[in-house]
Design an enzyme around this catalytic site. Structure first.
Site, PDB file in Angstrom:
ATOM      1  N   CYS A 137      32.132  44.553  46.636  1.00 39.73           N
ATOM      2  CA  CYS A 137      33.450  44.375  46.756  1.00 39.73           C
ATOM      3  C   CYS A 137      34.201  45.144  45.636  1.00 39.73           C
ATOM      4  CB  CYS A 137      34.031  42.970  46.830  1.00 39.73           C
ATOM      5  SG  CYS A 137      33.412  42.260  48.212  1.00 39.73           S
ATOM      6  N   HIS A 138      33.590  44.630  44.408  1.00 43.17           N
ATOM      7  CA  HIS A 138      34.284  45.266  43.155  1.00 43.17           C
ATOM      8  C   HIS A 138      33.206  45.975  42.130  1.00 43.17           C
ATOM      9  CE1 HIS A 138      37.031  42.221  44.927  1.00 43.17           C
ATOM     10  NE2 HIS A 138      37.844  43.384  44.758  1.00 43.17           N
ATOM     11  N   GLY A 139      32.136  46.024  42.384  1.00 49.01           N
ATOM     12  CA  GLY A 139      30.981  46.848  41.695  1.00 49.01           C
ATOM     13  C   GLY A 139      30.447  45.800  40.655  1.00 49.01           C
TER      14      GLY A 139
ATOM     15  N   ARG B 300      40.765  46.108  40.783  1.00 45.50           N
ATOM     16  CA  ARG B 300      39.716  46.772  40.702  1.00 45.50           C
ATOM     17  C   ARG B 300      39.506  47.477  39.279  1.00 45.50           C
ATOM     18  NH1 ARG B 300      37.082  49.290  45.852  1.00 45.50           N
ATOM     19  NH2 ARG B 300      38.557  51.039  45.209  1.00 45.50           N
TER      20      ARG B 300
END
Lengths: 173, 417
Positions: A137-139, B300
């Protein structure tokens, strides 16, 4: 009495107003709470508290995902290299400092919740810079001890309560 | 501007009704006699388009709810049932899914229009803030609706968005368990999301009522950003002028809508959502629907969980403060060359963030996303306040009529003098 002109003595009406208001507030709260609490995990959900897994069939190097309390738990049969990688990290390098030894009961078995501590996705095993886990999802990147090393997640993958019933049987929860 | 209605029904029954409940008078003063600035361009048609999209979503949604089953075991199957078995089910569902896309597209055009022409400035601050609330409700409704088909992307989206609240210190985890009704997204979550997805559109209807009410008190802004001074010269009646213009714009919009439904109905849908939700695996590449991508990119871009969540919500909440961030007395970007330049830079930043949100995060792209996030907030927090006082604006016209009818206006001015 000089003060009577500036501060009126509380009357029966003030008393009734305050007590009626207080009873009303308690009544509203008493009705509101069931309406709020009905959303909390119910009895049938709470009943599914533990699960037993046979780990005898898991070969070295493999990760198996089992379901516990409706979410995933990773059971990782670690190789020697993966154990060493986990143990040989200086604590100063870690965002959420924990030794590898404190996260396992037997070094070859790592058991962690398969829920990324960022926003709850299920990380992918054997991926990322440390070949632990990578969250798609967000690394966020976790090492072979399930500890957060890179990315937005704040904490290590949680270690659930578990116990080895025999050498090949684990009870989670 | 509307004032007391001068409407007199023609029929005896109409007069009997009107003297007891002046409903037709309200409609007449709001949508017939209501004066609209004579210089409005097609950017002002999106209010009508958005109203239409809201009604379309409610009508198709009520129909879908007749066939949909909000259960973790049956939801996915019931969507296939709608697509294959229900008469015209495929049509109604494609109208609903693509309707969401066009609803947001129209909403974004409407919002950028407001930012470009300074529609958020006095006396329209409340009107604007109610609009920001409507947008937030729309995003919440769209998110809840996206969970209902119970595909793997529905599940991942529900997990990620509800986990945003787990960033709250101390009580975060307890709140997420309460929200889920369990220890993960599951059957109880799906049921309550369905209930709320059905509820929120009607709250939006109420908020739209307030939005239109506030609009009809302040009057519409216009491309020149000068207020109506003389209703005779500066305005025309809503009907037929604005009505016909809105109907034409809506017709063009419906062509686009029909093209989406009949030619590329799955263009905006994620292929991963054709797989049933699996709580034990997350799709390899999790992305939200296109309309939430810029906010996803901001989330993010920030390496800290709590700060990322705060930035995400701040990026929407900051819109509510525009009336106080931009202090320039000139409303329209038409007369603000520097502001206009930065407005288009801002549009590019938003589109850029949207693109970055759709990509897999690499270190290089994350770095770009950080720059653009700074740019996004910089437009509001640095450029807007700075330009309020330093920008050299062009002279604004004395009135709306002067802006669009130069010769006539001169003659009229001469006649008045």
């Amino acid at each position: 009495m000089a003060s009577a002109a500036t501060i009126e003595a509380p009357s029966r009406r003030d008393f009734l107003f305050l007590t009626a208001g207080a009873v009303g507030a308690v009544g509203v709260a008493a009705v509101a709470w069931p309406l709020v609490d009905q959303m909390s995990p119910d009895a049938s959900t709470l009943a599914l508290a533990s699960t037993e897994v046979d780990i005898g069939a898991i070969p070295e190097g493999q990760i198996v995902t089992v379901k516990w309390r409706s979410g995933p738990v990773f059971i990782r049969h670690r190789t020697k290299k993966e154990i060493e990688d986990g143990e040989n990290v200086p604590l100063g390098e870690l965002r959420d400092p924990q030794t590898d030894q404190s996260r396992v009961k037997k070094p070859e078995w790592l058991i962690v919740a398969g829920v990324c501590t960022h926003l709850g996705c299920v990380p992918l095993g054997h991926e990322g810079k440390y070949e632990g886990w990578l969250c798609p999802c967000h690394g966020s990147i976790y090492d072979t001890s399930g500890r957060i090393r890179q990315g937005p997640a704040p904490l290590n993958l949680a270690v659930p309560e578990y116990a080895f019933l025999t050498d090949t049987r684990v009870k989670i929860g | 501007m509307s004032g007391p209605s001068t409407y007199v029904p023609k029929s005896a029954i109409g007069r009997w009704f009107e003297s007891r409940l002046p409903l037709m008078g309200l409609v007449h003063s709001s949508f017939v006699a209501y004066p609209t600035p004579r210089n409005l361009n097609y950017m002002w048609a999106f209010g009508a388009i958005l109203s239409f999209m809201l009604v379309a979503q409610i009508v198709t949604g009520v129909v879908l709810a007749m066939h949909y089953v909000p259960s973790a075991t049956e939801a996915f199957g019931s969507i296939n049932h709608i697509m294959r078995d229900v008469n015209y089910g495929w049509l109604v569902r494609y109208m609903h899914t693509n309707g969401a896309t066009l609803f947001f597209l129209a909403c974004y055009i409407h919002m950028f229009r407001g930012i470009y022409y300074g529609s958020f400035k006095a006396p329209r601050e409340l009107l604007w803030i109610i609009g920001v609330v409507i947008y937030f409700l729309m995003a919440a409704t769209a998110f809840l609706g996206y969970v209902l088909p119970w595909g793997s992307m529905s599940f991942a989206g529900a997990t990620v968005i509800t986990n945003l609240l787990s960033a709250i210190p101390l009580v975060g985890t307890a709140i997420t368990h309460w929200l889920w009704g369990g220890y993960a997204v599951g059957d109880p979550t799906l049921n309550r999301f369905f209930s709320l997805h059905y509820l929120l559109p009607f709250i939006i209807v109420g908020a739209v009522g307030l939005h239109v009410w506030a609009l009809h008190v302040a009057g519409q802004n216009n491309p020149d950003g000068v207020e109506v001074k003389n209703a005779e010269r500066d305005t025309v009646a809503f009907t037929p002028y604005a009505t016909i213009k809105d109907v034409f714009a809506l017709s063009v919009w419906l062509i686009i809508y029909a093209w989406l439904i009949f030619y590329i109905p799955n263009y905006v849908l994620d292929a991963d959502n054709s797989n049933i939700a699996n709580p034990l695996a997350t799709p390899a590449h999790v992305v939200p629907e296109w309309y939430l991508l810029p906010f996803y990119a901001i989330l993010r871009a920030i390496p800290n969980k709590l700060m990322g969540v705060i930035a995400l919500f701040a990026s929407i909440a900051i819109l509510a403060f525009l009336p106080w961030l931009d202090r320039s007395p000139v409303k329209s970007a038409k007369y603000r060359p520097t502001y206009r330049f930065f407005f288009w830079v801002f549009v590019v930043i938003c589109i850029g963030l949207g693109w970055l949100g759709s990509q897999e995060p690499t270190e290089g792209l994350t770095l770009i996303a950080r720059f653009l996030t700074v740019g996004y907030f910089g437009f509001f927090l640095i450029i807007m306040p700075l330009l309020s006082f330093t920008e050299k604006t062009k002279p604004i016209p004395a009135s709306i009529a002067d802006a669009v009818l130069p010769k006539k206006a001169d003659a009229a001015a001469a006649a008045q003098a």
